[in-house]
Each structure stands twice: as structure tokens, then as C-alpha cells.
Design a protein around this motif. Structure first.
Motif, PDB file in Angstrom:
ATOM      1  N   ARG A 101      -5.215   1.771  -8.315  1.00  0.00           N
ATOM      2  CA  ARG A 101      -5.752   2.847  -7.492  1.00  0.00           C
ATOM      3  C   ARG A 101      -7.208   2.529  -7.199  1.00  0.00           C
ATOM      4  O   ARG A 101      -7.988   2.243  -8.115  1.00  0.00           O
ATOM      5  N   PRO A 155     -13.491   5.049  -6.009  1.00  0.00           N
ATOM      6  CA  PRO A 155     -14.655   5.009  -5.127  1.00  0.00           C
ATOM      7  C   PRO A 155     -15.768   4.168  -5.762  1.00  0.00           C
ATOM      8  O   PRO A 155     -16.166   4.424  -6.896  1.00  0.00           O
ATOM      9  N   GLY A 156     -16.220   3.156  -5.034  1.00  0.00           N
ATOM     10  CA  GLY A 156     -17.286   2.302  -5.555  1.00  0.00           C
ATOM     11  C   GLY A 156     -16.830   1.286  -6.578  1.00  0.00           C
ATOM     12  O   GLY A 156     -17.633   0.513  -7.068  1.00  0.00           O
ATOM     13  N   THR A 187     -10.902  -1.584  -5.641  1.00  0.00           N
ATOM     14  CA  THR A 187     -10.822  -1.550  -4.177  1.00  0.00           C
ATOM     15  C   THR A 187     -10.340  -2.894  -3.643  1.00  0.00           C
ATOM     16  O   THR A 187      -9.570  -2.944  -2.683  1.00  0.00           O
ATOM     17  N   HIS A 202      -3.989 -10.217  -1.038  1.00  0.00           N
ATOM     18  CA  HIS A 202      -2.803 -10.434  -0.217  1.00  0.00           C
ATOM     19  C   HIS A 202      -1.773 -11.239  -0.978  1.00  0.00           C
ATOM     20  O   HIS A 202      -2.102 -11.920  -1.956  1.00  0.00           O
ATOM     21  N   ARG A 218      -7.131  -3.096  -1.324  1.00  0.00           N
ATOM     22  CA  ARG A 218      -7.339  -3.291   0.110  1.00  0.00           C
ATOM     23  C   ARG A 218      -7.487  -4.739   0.549  1.00  0.00           C
ATOM     24  O   ARG A 218      -7.397  -5.023   1.722  1.00  0.00           O
ATOM     25  N   GLN A 219      -7.780  -5.650  -0.380  1.00  0.00           N
ATOM     26  CA  GLN A 219      -8.077  -7.000   0.093  1.00  0.00           C
ATOM     27  C   GLN A 219      -7.201  -8.096  -0.461  1.00  0.00           C
ATOM     28  O   GLN A 219      -7.155  -9.186   0.102  1.00  0.00           O
ATOM     29  N   PRO A 275     -15.530  -2.051  -7.670  1.00  0.00           N
ATOM     30  CA  PRO A 275     -15.386  -3.330  -6.972  1.00  0.00           C
ATOM     31  C   PRO A 275     -14.008  -3.966  -7.129  1.00  0.00           C
ATOM     32  O   PRO A 275     -13.443  -4.457  -6.158  1.00  0.00           O
ATOM     33  N   LEU A 335     -12.010 -12.568  -5.631  1.00  0.00           N
ATOM     34  CA  LEU A 335     -12.824 -11.783  -4.709  1.00  0.00           C
ATOM     35  C   LEU A 335     -13.990 -11.126  -5.448  1.00  0.00           C
ATOM     36  O   LEU A 335     -15.008 -10.792  -4.846  1.00  0.00           O
ATOM     37  N   ARG A 365       0.873  -1.175   0.000  1.00  0.00           N
ATOM     38  CA  ARG A 365       0.000   0.000   0.000  1.00  0.00           C
ATOM     39  C   ARG A 365       0.901   1.214   0.000  1.00  0.00           C
ATOM     40  O   ARG A 365       1.640   1.453   0.937  1.00  0.00           O
ATOM     41  N   ARG A 366       0.838   2.000  -1.048  1.00  0.00           N
ATOM     42  CA  ARG A 366       1.746   3.141  -1.129  1.00  0.00           C
ATOM     43  C   ARG A 366       1.088   4.423  -0.619  1.00  0.00           C
ATOM     44  O   ARG A 366       1.735   5.280  -0.058  1.00  0.00           O
ATOM     45  N   THR A 367      -0.194   4.588  -0.881  1.00  0.00           N
ATOM     46  CA  THR A 367      -0.914   5.731  -0.332  1.00  0.00           C
ATOM     47  C   THR A 367      -2.246   5.196   0.180  1.00  0.00           C
ATOM     48  O   THR A 367      -2.506   3.995   0.125  1.00  0.00           O
ATOM     49  N   VAL A 368      -3.088   6.103   0.646  1.00  0.00           N
ATOM     50  CA  VAL A 368      -4.391   5.690   1.153  1.00  0.00           C
ATOM     51  C   VAL A 368      -5.133   4.832   0.131  1.00  0.00           C
ATOM     52  O   VAL A 368      -5.792   3.864   0.481  1.00  0.00           O
ATOM     53  N   ASP A 369      -5.037   5.181  -1.153  1.00  0.00           N
ATOM     54  CA  ASP A 369      -5.836   4.443  -2.130  1.00  0.00           C
ATOM     55  C   ASP A 369      -5.028   3.883  -3.300  1.00  0.00           C
ATOM     56  O   ASP A 369      -5.584   3.570  -4.327  1.00  0.00           O
TER      57      ASP A 369
END
Lengths: 281, 374
Positions: free
Chosen positions: B198, B201-202, B207, B214, B211-212, B204, B173, B143-147
């Protein structure tokens, strides 16, 4: 593709009605005349008819078998066409599912956008505050330096000067690290928000979103620098000091009371220390 | 046939809804070939069918479209046996929405569908020396930045591609949702790929990737699509302009130049809104330090106190010019690409030497023209 063995006829050929019709019997001898020609002919006629009938029937049956076999092969295990009701039910179910997914995505979109906006605003505010504090510190430094400069005309001590400067440098470093800490906290806050958003989304795994490591702040000496002249140092360009010279407990304790007070506006001093400790591990 | 299709098309979403319900009831095994939400799928089905019907008299233009469709369907797990199933449900749908359906119409549609299916199946079969998709394991996830996240993948069977191309990928996923991403490195025989994701927003897939996903997860990759059309044989000096994760395909071009004797000067401009959005700072620093032929310039648009150049990346590029002799590749969000291309054109860079790739929030599969939706 007949599998039933045919009775062997003339020379092993299948006996056709024509074979029976066209057969000619020789006479065995003059003294013993053969069968009655009329009876033989009549019988042969009947055999021919019977064979024709059987062949026709067999062909018909074979066709029916083929047709049935083909239907089985083509349609496979498919049952009859689904009823309009079944199609309707499945269509409605699918539509409902689609709506849920679309709504979840929309909610996620709105929440993420809001969270991000919130985050950026907080970072901007924090940065402005830190900037102002550092600015104030620099001004204080130059005031003290000026005052001591005049005092130093009479006195001979230069050590006071440097000590004050050191203190101020330390303070600046502290404030820079404090700025970093603010950002780290805001980031953690935003990520917690995003984690909530993720949980809203259907298949999202509920596990906590890991906090990404902070990018090491070091100046990218990449390429031709800005076409603008380098901005004043006051803007606290991320400094390697961020990792090396983070103030410890003593450092923050030694900071000017005014700064600590200002710091408390954003965060409690305690949480700041906790953050620093966490980052050093 | 056109009149008949128009009737089904006039029913709007009802017709494809009916079609898929019929298909899944008659052939339940086909359900798993599709994503959970079918909304976009339905739009695409009738768009594609409309295209086929419109061109049914023009085989020269129809056949290449169908071939591309056939090739592209391999990664979806479509096999020859699925085609008759789809044909039967299609006919049932067309019949359902047309009260004047008759045997002649049925025969016409059957013949047309058989042609379409045979072209698609044949095109797919011609690719049978390639796997339908490539499994790639996530070997690193940062993760390099928030998103934004940078993923390193390794495909067991290397997936050949050229710098600047994109590949589609799918994560379990978000089953059956394929999105296009550009590898940020030139092809490696060991099958290693760097992907910049990146979270939209919204979105699928994005994100989930950020974020998920691994380390150890396996993604599916589809065959590459060349949208940027990088010319690896040219020896002209390069101007590369990136916005956001548009950096990825341009980094692959830099990698390509580095691996081919570094015969070209390269100026890479990277535009970000804020300094902390510069998610690949470390690599960019290293690349600029290691390679004398490479110049990296960062433009920060929304922080006037930045240590980097301030302004939109297009503006920073323009004031660092002239670039008239260069070959330019621009990748990033739509507004950034338009702005940069406009400025380069003003500077007299000829149209044919500016190539672009637009990175828009949702990037589903190619449409019937094989285009990546932008």
C-alpha cells in the motif's frame, strides 16, 4: 625468511662467530710447525667480531623491511587521514542532500494526503447524488405504478404497466452505470494528481501512471453476511449489471430528460459516453 | 569509554555526520552500501553504538544483539573487509569529539571494537550456507485500488519462510532502503511470493512498489523475521482479523491451513474503510467458496449503506463471537490492532492466544533488538 644464500660453514651450517672463535687447528707434523698460534688467534678474533657486526646489521635491516612491509599491507592504498576540511565539506553535502530528500518526501506526503481526501470527498458526493437520483426514480416508478394501477382497474391492459417498469429498470441501470463512470473519472483524476506527486519525488520515473483496471463489481458472497440486515436495495450495491447492462448511446438517449439534466450537473453526457465506450473495450 | 562516548553522543547529529564523511573519504567503496539520504542511518548508528556501550560489561546480553546485527548486515552487502574501515573511522570520530583523548582510550576502544566486529563477522559467517539476499523477479503487478498493489514475485533460489513471517525487500528504484513485507501465501518450492503493498503518503519504497515497479523488475529479498509467531503445529481453530494490508500474513496462514489438510476451522475478518478499499475481493471470494472450513467476513467502517457488515472490524468480530476457544492473529494498523485485542480480551480470550503484528507506515529494518520497528 632470508633469501640470500649463506656461505656454507662447518658441515653446511651457517658460520657463526662462535664457530670461528672456537675453532682448533691440529698440527700437521713435528718437523713443520703450524701457523703462529698468536697470529691465528688474533685473526680469528677479528673474523668473529666482523661476523657479529654483520649479523647485527642484517637483523636490523630485516626488521626494517618487515616493518615497512607490514605498514604497506595494513594500510593498503589508504592515503593519509582526510583533512578536517574535506570531512566538513562532505558532511555538509550529505546534510543538504538529506534535507532535499526529506522535503521531497514531506511534499509528497502532503500532496498525496490532500489528493486522497479530495478524491474521497468527490466519490462521497457523487455517490450521494446518484443515490438521490435512484431514489427519485424509484419514487417516480411507484407513483406511476400506483396511478396506472388505479387506471388498470377500469382498463384491461397490463402491458403498459410492465413497459413502464422496464423503462424504469433501464433507467436504474443507467444511473448505476453512471455512478460507476463518475467514480472511474474521479479515479483517473486522482491518479493524474498522484502522478504529479511522483514526479516531484527525486528518482520518480516520469512515465505516466497506468490507470488500473476497475475491480469487477460483483457481490462478495463471503461468509456470514453482515450482522445488520441487508440494507435497502436503493443504495445500489454494485451489481453484475455494471458490466453487462451498461447503457449504450440509445439507452442514455431514451432516458428521462430529468435524469439527463441531473447527469449534466456532474459530467457532460458526451464524456459519460466516452467513458462507457472505453470501458467496454 | 562511557564518558568518551557521551561526549560524541552529546554532539548530536554532528558526530555520526562526521563519522560517515570520514568513512566515505577513507573508503569510498563503502558509500554504495548506504541509501541516498543518510538521515535515518545516522540515528540508527548512534542508537546501536549507545546500546553496545551501555552493555559493554554485560556480554551475555550484548553478544546475541551483535550476532543478530551481524546476520542482518549480510543483505546490506557488508563483508569482513568493511569492519576495520568502520573501526578506524569510529576511532577517528571519538578522538575528534574528545579533547582528552589518549592512547589508553584508543587501546580500549580498539579492543572493544575488535570484539564487536569479530562477534558480528562470526555470526555472519555462520550463515554462509545461505545467500546474503535473494533476487526475486516481479512476475505480476496488479494495481487493485488507487494506492494498493498486489505483486507476485518469483525468487530464483527459493527463500524459505513460515506463514506469518515478514521478509525485507529492496528495489533498485530506492537503493539501500529495506522495508518489511509479509508474503500472502505459504512457502512454495518454486519460490513464488505474493506481496501486498500500500503506497504510504511520502513513503519512498511503498510508492515505488505500487506505482513504479513493473513486471520483469528484480527485487532483493532479505531473510525472514518472525513477528507474528504463528504456531503451525497447534490444532486450535483460528480467528484471523486483518486491517488494510495486514491481510497478507493472515492470508498466508489460511493458505498454510489449506495445504495441511484443512484440519482447523478458520474465521477471517477483513476490515476496510470503504468497499472499494477491499483490494483482494476476488481471491477472498474464491477462498471462501472453495473452502468449507473458512468463513470470510468483511467489515466496512465508513459506509453505513454497505452490503457488508458495518463497523470497525474489531467491533464486528466482537459481535460475531464468542471466540474464547480460538487462537487469534490480528494484523493491521496500530489503532485497529489495539482495539481488536482489547475486545478479544474482554471476551475472555487469554493473552497468550492473541498474537499481533502492527503494520505502520514506515517499516525500516529491525532495531538493535532485532525487532521490526512498528
Amino acid at each position: 625468511m632470508s633469501t640470500t644464500p649463506e656461505p656454507a660453514g662447518f658441515g653446511g651450517r651457517r658460520l657463526s662467530p662462535a664457530d670461528v672463535r672456537d675453532v682448533r687447528f691440529g698440527r700437521s707434523s713435528v718437523f713443520r710447525p703450524g701457523y703462529d698460534d698468536v697470529e691465528v688467534d688474533r685473526f680469528l678474533e677479528r673474523v668473529g667480531e666482523e661476523l657479529s657486526r654483520l649479523h647485527a646489521e642484517k637483523a636490523e635491516l630485516r626488521d626494517r623491511v618487515h616493518a615497512l612491509q607490514a605498514r604497506l599491507d595494513d594500510d593498503g592504498p589508504r592515503p593519509e587521514a582526510p583533512s578536517a576540511q574535506a570531512v566538513g565539506i562532505l558532511a555538509a553535502a550529505q546534510q543538504t542532500a538529506d534535507q532535499y530528500v526529506a522535503e521531497a518526501e514531506a511534499i509528497s506526503r502532503v500532496m498525496t494526503a490532500e489528493a486522497r481526501e479530495h478524491y474521497e470527498e468527490q466519490v462521497r458526493e457523487a455517490r450521494e447524488k446518484v443515490g438521490a437520483m435512484i431514489q427519485a426514480a424509484h419514487e417516480a416508478a411507484s407513483r406511476i405504478a400506483a396511478a396506472q394501477g388505479t387506471a388498470a382497474v377500469a382498463a384491461q391492459s397490463g402491458t403498459v404497466d410492465t413497459r413502464t417498469e422496464e423503462e424504469l429498470q433501464e433507467q436504474v441501470r443507467y444511473l448505476q452505470a453512471f455512478g460507476q463512470a463518475c467514480r472511474a473519472q474521479l479515479r483517473a483524476y486522482l491518479e493524474a494528481l498522484l502522478a504529479d506527486v511522483e514526479r516531484e519525488w527525486g528518482a520518480a520515473s516520469p512515465q505516466a501512471v497506468p490507470v488500473a483496471p476497475r475491480p469487477q463489481a460483483e457481490p462478495l458472497r463471503a461468509g456470514r453476511a453482515s450482522a445488520d440486515p441487508a440494507p435497502a436495495a436503493v443504495t445500489a450495491a454494485p451489481d453484475p449489471a455494471a458490466s453487462g447492462a451498461a447503457p449504450d448511446g440509445e439507452g442514455s438517449g431514451a432516458a428521462e430528460p430529468r435524469t439527463v439534466e441531473a447527469a449534466a450537473v456532474l459530467l457532460s453526457d458526451e464524456s459519460l459516453r466516452g467513458q462507457e465506450a472505453g470501458r467496454r473495450q | 569509554m562511557r564518558a568518551n562516548f557521551a561526549k560524541a553522543a552529546a554532539a548530536g547529529d554532528e558526530a555520526p555526520l562526521w563519522f560517515y564523511a570520514h568513512l566515505f573519504l577513507t573508503h569510498p567503496e563503502t558509500r554504495q552500501l548506504f541509501p541516498v539520504s543518510m538521515a535515518h542511518q545516522r540515528d540508527r548508528l548512534f542508537a546501536a553504538l549507545g546500546e553496545v556501550v551501555a552493555r559493554v560489561d554485560d556480554l551475555d546480553s550484548l553478544v546475541p544483539i551483535l550476532q543478530q546485527l551481524g546476520r542482518d548486515h549480510r543483505k546490506f552487502g557488508t563483508v569482513t573487509e568493511h569492519y576495520p574501515a568502520v573501526g578506524a573511522s569510529l576511532l577517528a570520530t571519538l578522538e575528534h569529539f574528545d579533547e582528552e583523548w589518549d592512547e589508553a582510550l584508543a587501546a580500549d576502544w580498539t579492543a572493544a571494537y575488535e570484539l564487536v566486529a569479530s562477534v558480528m563477522v562470526q555470526a555472519a559467517d555462520e550463515m554462509s550456507d545461505q545467500p546474503p539476499w535473494w533476487d526475486a523477479e516481479v512476475v505480476a503487478h496488479e494495481r487493485r485500488t488507487v494506492d494498493t498493489a498486489v505483486l507476485r514475485l518469483r525468487s530464483k533460489v527459493p527463500l524459505p519462510y513460515r506463514p506469518g513471517e515478514s521478509i525485507s525487500l529492496e528495489t533498485e528504484l530506492r537503493p539501500r532502503l529495506w522495508r518489511y513485507y509479509s508474503p500472502a501465501n505459504a512457502f512454495r518450492p518454486d519460490g513464488e511470493l505474493e506481496i501486498h503493498a500500500r503506497a504510504q503518503p511520502g513513503g519512498p519504497v511503498s510508492t515505488a512498489l505500487v506505482r513504479q515497479v513493473h513486471v520483469g523488475d528484480v527485487l532483493r529479498l532479505g531473510p525472514p523475521v518472525d513477528h507474528m509467531r504463528f504456531d503451525p503445529d497447534s490444532d486450535r481453530d483460528l480467528l484471523l482479523v486483518a486491517g488494510g494490508t495486514g491481510l497478507a500474513p493472515l492470508k498466508a496462514i489460511v493458505d498454510h491451513v489449506a495445504r495441511n489438510g484443512a484440519q482447523r476451522r478458520v474465521d477471517l475478518f477483513v476490515g476496510v474503510r470503504l468497499e472499494e478499499d477491499l483490494y483482494d475481493r476476488e481471491d477472498l471470494t474464491r477462498l471462501a467458496q472453495d473452502n468449507p472450513w473458512l468463513t470470510v467476513t468483511v467489515a466496512v467502517s465508513e459506509d453505513e449503506h454497505t452490503q457488508f457488515a458495518h463497523g470497525d472490524v474489531g467491533e464486528v468480530v466482537a459481535r460475531s463471537g464468542p471466540w474464547g476457544s480460538r487462537e487469534a492473529y490480528v494484523a493491521g494498523p496500530p489503532a485497529m490492532v489495539d482495539d481488536t485485542v482489547g475486545r478479544l480480551r474482554q471476551q475472555g480470550l487469554p493473552e497468550e492466544r492473541i498474537r499481533t503484528e502492527v503494520f505502520a507506515p514506515s517499516r525500516p529494518g529491525p532495531d538493535v533488538h532485532g525487532e521490526v520497528t512498528t
